[in-house]
Design a protein around this motif. Structure first.
Motif, PDB file in Angstrom:
ATOM      1  N   SER A  37       0.833  -1.199   0.000  1.00 36.54           N
ATOM      2  CA  SER A  37       0.000   0.000   0.000  1.00 36.54           C
ATOM      3  C   SER A  37       0.871   1.252   0.000  1.00 36.54           C
ATOM      4  CB  SER A  37      -0.930  -0.004   1.216  1.00 36.54           C
ATOM      5  OG  SER A  37      -1.717   1.162   1.251  1.00 36.54           O
ATOM      6  N   ARG A  38       1.922   1.236   0.821  1.00 39.73           N
ATOM      7  CA  ARG A  38       2.838   2.390   0.858  1.00 39.73           C
ATOM      8  C   ARG A  38       3.537   2.567  -0.491  1.00 39.73           C
ATOM      9  NH1 ARG A  38       3.735   0.265   6.052  1.00 39.73           N
ATOM     10  NH2 ARG A  38       5.618  -0.838   5.390  1.00 39.73           N
ATOM     11  N   ARG A  39       3.846   1.446  -1.150  1.00 39.62           N
ATOM     12  CA  ARG A  39       4.513   1.527  -2.445  1.00 39.62           C
ATOM     13  C   ARG A  39       3.587   2.152  -3.503  1.00 39.62           C
ATOM     14  NH1 ARG A  39       6.413  -3.527  -2.416  1.00 39.62           N
ATOM     15  NH2 ARG A  39       8.286  -2.872  -1.359  1.00 39.62           N
ATOM     16  N   THR A  40       2.320   1.768  -3.477  1.00 43.24           N
ATOM     17  CA  THR A  40       1.396   2.303  -4.486  1.00 43.24           C
ATOM     18  C   THR A  40       1.138   3.789  -4.289  1.00 43.24           C
ATOM     19  OG1 THR A  40      -0.674   1.863  -3.290  1.00 43.24           O
ATOM     20  CG2 THR A  40       0.193   0.075  -4.651  1.00 43.24           C
ATOM     21  N   THR A  41       1.279   4.272  -3.041  1.00 43.06           N
ATOM     22  CA  THR A  41       1.008   5.690  -2.762  1.00 43.06           C
ATOM     23  C   THR A  41       2.302   6.491  -2.603  1.00 43.06           C
ATOM     24  OG1 THR A  41       0.792   5.198  -0.393  1.00 43.06           O
ATOM     25  CG2 THR A  41      -1.241   5.263  -1.697  1.00 43.06           C
ATOM     26  N   GLY A  42       3.448   5.838  -2.813  1.00 43.98           N
ATOM     27  CA  GLY A  42       4.728   6.527  -2.769  1.00 43.98           C
ATOM     28  C   GLY A  42       4.989   7.244  -4.081  1.00 43.98           C
ATOM     29  N   ALA A  43       6.119   7.932  -4.154  1.00 43.95           N
ATOM     30  CA  ALA A  43       6.471   8.692  -5.361  1.00 43.95           C
ATOM     31  C   ALA A  43       6.460   7.779  -6.587  1.00 43.95           C
ATOM     32  CB  ALA A  43       7.843   9.341  -5.188  1.00 43.95           C
ATOM     33  N   GLY A  44       5.679   8.130  -7.578  1.00 43.03           N
ATOM     34  CA  GLY A  44       5.603   7.334  -8.801  1.00 43.03           C
ATOM     35  C   GLY A  44       4.780   6.070  -8.678  1.00 43.03           C
ATOM     36  N   GLY A  45       4.111   5.873  -7.540  1.00 43.41           N
ATOM     37  CA  GLY A  45       3.311   4.668  -7.334  1.00 43.41           C
ATOM     38  C   GLY A  45       2.086   4.633  -8.236  1.00 43.41           C
ATOM     39  N   ALA A  46       1.545   3.437  -8.395  1.00 46.49           N
ATOM     40  CA  ALA A  46       0.437   3.240  -9.339  1.00 46.49           C
ATOM     41  C   ALA A  46      -0.832   3.980  -8.936  1.00 46.49           C
ATOM     42  CB  ALA A  46       0.144   1.747  -9.469  1.00 46.49           C
ATOM     43  N   ALA A  47      -0.971   4.324  -7.651  1.00 44.47           N
ATOM     44  CA  ALA A  47      -2.192   5.000  -7.196  1.00 44.47           C
ATOM     45  C   ALA A  47      -2.133   6.514  -7.370  1.00 44.47           C
ATOM     46  CB  ALA A  47      -2.445   4.665  -5.722  1.00 44.47           C
ATOM     47  N   ILE A  48      -0.949   7.059  -7.620  1.00 48.07           N
ATOM     48  CA  ILE A  48      -0.778   8.518  -7.602  1.00 48.07           C
ATOM     49  C   ILE A  48      -1.603   9.216  -8.685  1.00 48.07           C
ATOM     50  CG2 ILE A  48       0.886  10.396  -7.870  1.00 48.07           C
ATOM     51  CD1 ILE A  48       0.951   8.894  -5.158  1.00 48.07           C
ATOM     52  N   GLY A  49      -1.548   8.726  -9.918  1.00 47.51           N
ATOM     53  CA  GLY A  49      -2.330   9.331 -11.007  1.00 47.51           C
ATOM     54  C   GLY A  49      -3.820   9.335 -10.714  1.00 47.51           C
ATOM     55  N   PRO A  50      -4.395   8.168 -10.378  1.00 49.52           N
ATOM     56  CA  PRO A  50      -5.834   8.141 -10.059  1.00 49.52           C
ATOM     57  C   PRO A  50      -6.221   9.029  -8.867  1.00 49.52           C
ATOM     58  CG  PRO A  50      -5.030   5.932 -10.522  1.00 49.52           C
ATOM     59  CD  PRO A  50      -3.831   6.818 -10.487  1.00 49.52           C
ATOM     60  N   ILE A  51      -5.333   9.111  -7.847  1.00 49.85           N
ATOM     61  CA  ILE A  51      -5.628   9.963  -6.687  1.00 49.85           C
ATOM     62  C   ILE A  51      -5.661  11.430  -7.109  1.00 49.85           C
ATOM     63  CG2 ILE A  51      -4.708  10.840  -4.483  1.00 49.85           C
ATOM     64  CD1 ILE A  51      -3.696   7.943  -3.968  1.00 49.85           C
ATOM     65  N   ALA A  52      -4.690  11.848  -7.916  1.00 54.15           N
ATOM     66  CA  ALA A  52      -4.645  13.234  -8.393  1.00 54.15           C
ATOM     67  C   ALA A  52      -5.873  13.559  -9.235  1.00 54.15           C
ATOM     68  CB  ALA A  52      -3.370  13.477  -9.185  1.00 54.15           C
ATOM     69  N   THR A  53      -6.293  12.600 -10.062  1.00 53.14           N
ATOM     70  CA  THR A  53      -7.463  12.812 -10.915  1.00 53.14           C
ATOM     71  C   THR A  53      -8.739  12.941 -10.095  1.00 53.14           C
ATOM     72  OG1 THR A  53      -6.435  11.594 -12.733  1.00 53.14           O
ATOM     73  CG2 THR A  53      -8.834  11.819 -12.801  1.00 53.14           C
ATOM     74  N   LEU A  54      -8.890  12.068  -9.103  1.00 51.35           N
ATOM     75  CA  LEU A  54     -10.131  12.034  -8.327  1.00 51.35           C
ATOM     76  C   LEU A  54     -10.205  13.140  -7.279  1.00 51.35           C
ATOM     77  CD1 LEU A  54     -12.794  10.517  -7.794  1.00 51.35           C
ATOM     78  CD2 LEU A  54     -11.559   9.076  -6.171  1.00 51.35           C
ATOM     79  N   PHE A  55      -9.095  13.366  -6.585  1.00 48.20           N
ATOM     80  CA  PHE A  55      -9.120  14.295  -5.446  1.00 48.20           C
ATOM     81  C   PHE A  55      -8.506  15.660  -5.758  1.00 48.20           C
ATOM     82  CE2 PHE A  55      -9.346  10.105  -3.422  1.00 48.20           C
ATOM     83  CZ  PHE A  55     -10.397  10.297  -2.526  1.00 48.20           C
ATOM     84  N   GLY A  56      -7.607  15.722  -6.752  1.00 45.73           N
ATOM     85  CA  GLY A  56      -6.955  16.983  -7.087  1.00 45.73           C
ATOM     86  C   GLY A  56      -5.468  16.934  -6.800  1.00 45.73           C
ATOM     87  N   PRO A  57      -4.664  17.766  -7.500  1.00 47.47           N
ATOM     88  CA  PRO A  57      -3.201  17.736  -7.367  1.00 47.47           C
ATOM     89  C   PRO A  57      -2.698  18.143  -5.979  1.00 47.47           C
ATOM     90  CG  PRO A  57      -3.906  19.597  -8.708  1.00 47.47           C
ATOM     91  CD  PRO A  57      -5.118  18.743  -8.492  1.00 47.47           C
ATOM     92  N   GLN A  58      -3.533  18.837  -5.197  1.00 48.36           N
ATOM     93  CA  GLN A  58      -3.103  19.248  -3.857  1.00 48.36           C
ATOM     94  C   GLN A  58      -2.936  18.054  -2.913  1.00 48.36           C
ATOM     95  OE1 GLN A  58      -6.066  19.704  -5.222  1.00 48.36           O
ATOM     96  NE2 GLN A  58      -7.736  19.870  -3.733  1.00 48.36           N
ATOM     97  N   PHE A  59      -3.417  16.879  -3.344  1.00 51.12           N
ATOM     98  CA  PHE A  59      -3.265  15.679  -2.510  1.00 51.12           C
ATOM     99  C   PHE A  59      -2.009  14.887  -2.862  1.00 51.12           C
ATOM    100  CE2 PHE A  59      -7.655  16.848  -1.984  1.00 51.12           C
ATOM    101  CZ  PHE A  59      -7.836  16.666  -0.617  1.00 51.12           C
TER     102      PHE A  59
END
Length: 201
Positions: A37-59
């Motif tokens: 989970s930490r890897r997916t939300t770390g720098a360049g992780g697979a979750a980062i793009g979808p999180i930015a899209t859904l919640f906004g770049p401030q996250f």
């Protein structure tokens, strides 16, 4: 022969991570869902793009990782945000853990341990496992251990405990329970070793 798939879970402060370490020492392949989970939300992780899209770049922080403080505040204000975040992260973690399990199986591991804190809450894991091991202790022991380890106040620890599955729900999901209260490390290690023999370790 396919490796036995053992789910490992327990409430915060139960000693689950200690038991995972002991199983690894005995030769199990331990797969850590929190680490994935930490890897997916770390720098360049697979979750980062979808999180930015859904919640906004401030996250997303300056390093390209999840801005945990901002997300914590958002979840506090809007509890439904946690579910939306989990809908991004959990499938990615499940896919990563599944790939690691396949690798462990191919390498001849006798027992693959799926170390999943939210195993009971997720609902998606039990059907994929051969057995579920729950590390359990009294709530007052959880509070004492976590307060001492993390320097948290009792009400903060209780809040974490209450956000997890209730103890009876975890125990109901268990095929095996290790009651880790009032035991020395040596006593716990002996119990884990005895249990592990049932899984070819």
């Amino acid at each position: 022969m396919a490796a036995l798939r053992l789910g490992l879970t327990g409430g915060i402060g139960s000693g689950k991570s200690t038991v995972a370490g002991m199983l690894a020492e005995l030769g199990a392949s331990v797969l850590d869902a929190d680490a994935e989970s930490r890897r997916t939300t770390g720098a360049g992780g697979a979750a980062i793009g979808p999180i930015a899209t859904l919640f906004g770049p401030q996250f997303i922080d300056a390093h390209g990782a999840l801005n945990r403080d901002a997300m914590r505040a958002r979840v506090f204000e809007d509890p439904s945000a946690r579910k939306r975040l989990e809908e991004i992260i959990h499938p990615l973690v499940q896919d990563a853990i599944t790939r690691l399990a396949e690798q462990a199986n191919a390498s001849g591991s006798k027992c693959v341990v799926f170390d999943i804190p939210l195993l009971v809450e997720s609902g998606r894991w039990p059907a994929r496992l051969d057995a579920v091991l729950v590390v359990d202790c009294e709530t007052r022991t959880q509070i004492s251990r976590v307060a001492r380890r993390n320097g948290l106040q009792e009400d903060a620890v209780l809040g974490i405990i209450q956000a997890q599955a209730p103890r009876p729900q975890r125990l109901a999901a268990a095929d095996i329970v290790i009651f880790n209260d009032g035991k020395s490390l040596d006593e716990l290690r002996a119990e884990v070793a005895s249990m592990a023999r049932r899984f070819g370790l």
